[in-house]
Scaffold this active site. Structure first.
Site: not given
Ligand code: NAP
Length: 305
Positions: A132, A135-136
């Site tokens: 993701c 997300c990261d």
């Protein structure tokens, strides 16, 4: 029965089904295992959903959630791990052993990221391996990254990751990208992206966290070591349909088979969004599926009385 309709899954398909079902004055419950939004929450920038000029997926899903609530849909955070859909009463069981029943069910279970299945992938999960970008991505400021895949997600997210990373290696197994042209053009024009054609990842290696990939050129067979601080594996999705096996007709890849009214082979059970066998998986088609499924569920419930 507890509800007229229970919708399982809170991505765009489920949220739209909740808007339509509750607006039709059906007693509606939306069950989501974490927070609503599904894969839309992982979209850094949405620009092809009509009426939404451009912005983060999170913002669009939050607007959908509020809209569903406004019409009276209830929501619940729970994970369903067992279903009994074949009778007139449709029963869902949560991991907490709670039993929820409904006249109709709309399955909006979505899909989860596919794994590469190479050595190091599991070992370095959260230590350089990610599925993701939204997300990261921010964890890799001024680092060197690899993105694996050639579809819309991989190419779009490779561009997104150049906001943080000093360099992004896009590794694709063929000599042509699958992504839409407009997305490809942005990657080709981005000086921080280097595309490795006809290349696959054989190993993900490091000490404590990822420090290099072993790649192989599938044409020449030549292997190389590519130093990277992280790798985003964005090679498509597989449907979340394990618990449906034996109850609902699935295709060979595990997607739910429906007719054009989102009706599965079991009366009173509908499916919408990415979990369904279909030609185009987009937010707009997930929403359309959700609207159709809720309307078909309403008709089905009417036919019971
Ligand atoms: P996808 O379209 O299925 O593409 C997967 C990519 O990964 C393909 O390039 C595929 O290669 C590659 N791949 C698959 N398995 C692999 C493996 N084992 N090893 C190496 N490479 C592998 O998946 P997606 O990009 O996640 O997109 C999913 C859906 O969401 C699509 O329908 C897409 O259109 C949609 N989407 C749309 C947008 C947008 O409209 N802005 C953004 C994101 C996603 P091959 O090309 O060789 O098969």
């Amino acid at each position: 029965m507890d509800y007229d309709v229970v919708i399982v899954g809170g991505g765009p398909a489920g949220l739209t089904a909740a808007i339509y079902a509750s607006r039709a004055r059906l007693k509606t419950l939306l069950i989501e295992k974490a927070f609503p939004g599904g894969q839309l929450m992982m979209c850094a920038h949405v620009e092809n959903y009509p009426g939404y000029i451009g912005g983060p997926g999170m913002e669009l899903s939050e607007a959908m959630r509020q809209q569903a609530e406004r019409f009276g849909a209830e929501s619940k955070i729970a994970e369903i791990n067992k279903v009994d859909l074949l009778g007139k009463e449709k029963i869902l069981y949560t991991t907490e052993d709670e039993k929820i029943s409904a006249k109709a069910i709309i399955l909006c279970l979505g899909a989860k990221p596919k794994r590469l299945d190479v050595p190091g992938e599991q070992e370095f999960l959260g230590k350089g391996v990610s599925y993701c970008a939204v997300c990261d991505g921010a964890l890799f400021k001024d680092k060197v990254l690899a993105v694996v895949g050639g579809g819309d997600t991989a190419v779009e997210d490779a561009v997104f990751l150049t906001r943080y990373a000093s360099k992004v290696h896009l590794i694709h197994r063929r000599d042509r990208l699958r992504a839409q042209r407009i997305i490809q053009e942005r990657a080709f024009a981005n000086p921080s992206i280097e595309i490795h054609w006809n290349t696959v990842v054989k190993h993900i290696r490091g000490t404590g966290s990822v420090d290099h990939l072993v790649t192989e050129n599938v044409v020449t067979g030549e292997q190389s070591e590519l130093p990277v601080d992280g790798v985003f594996i964005l090679i498509g999705n597989e449907p979340n349909t394990k618990m449906l096996k034996g109850q609902i007709a699935l295709d060979e890849a595990g997607y739910v088979i429906t007719d054009e009214n989102m009706q599965t082979n079991v009366p009173g059970v509908f499916a919408a969004g990415d979990v369904r066998r279909k030609a185009l998986r987009q937010i707009v088609t997930a929403c359309a599926d959700g609207a159709i499924a809720a309307t078909a569920a309403e008709k089905y419930i009417e036919s019971l009385s």
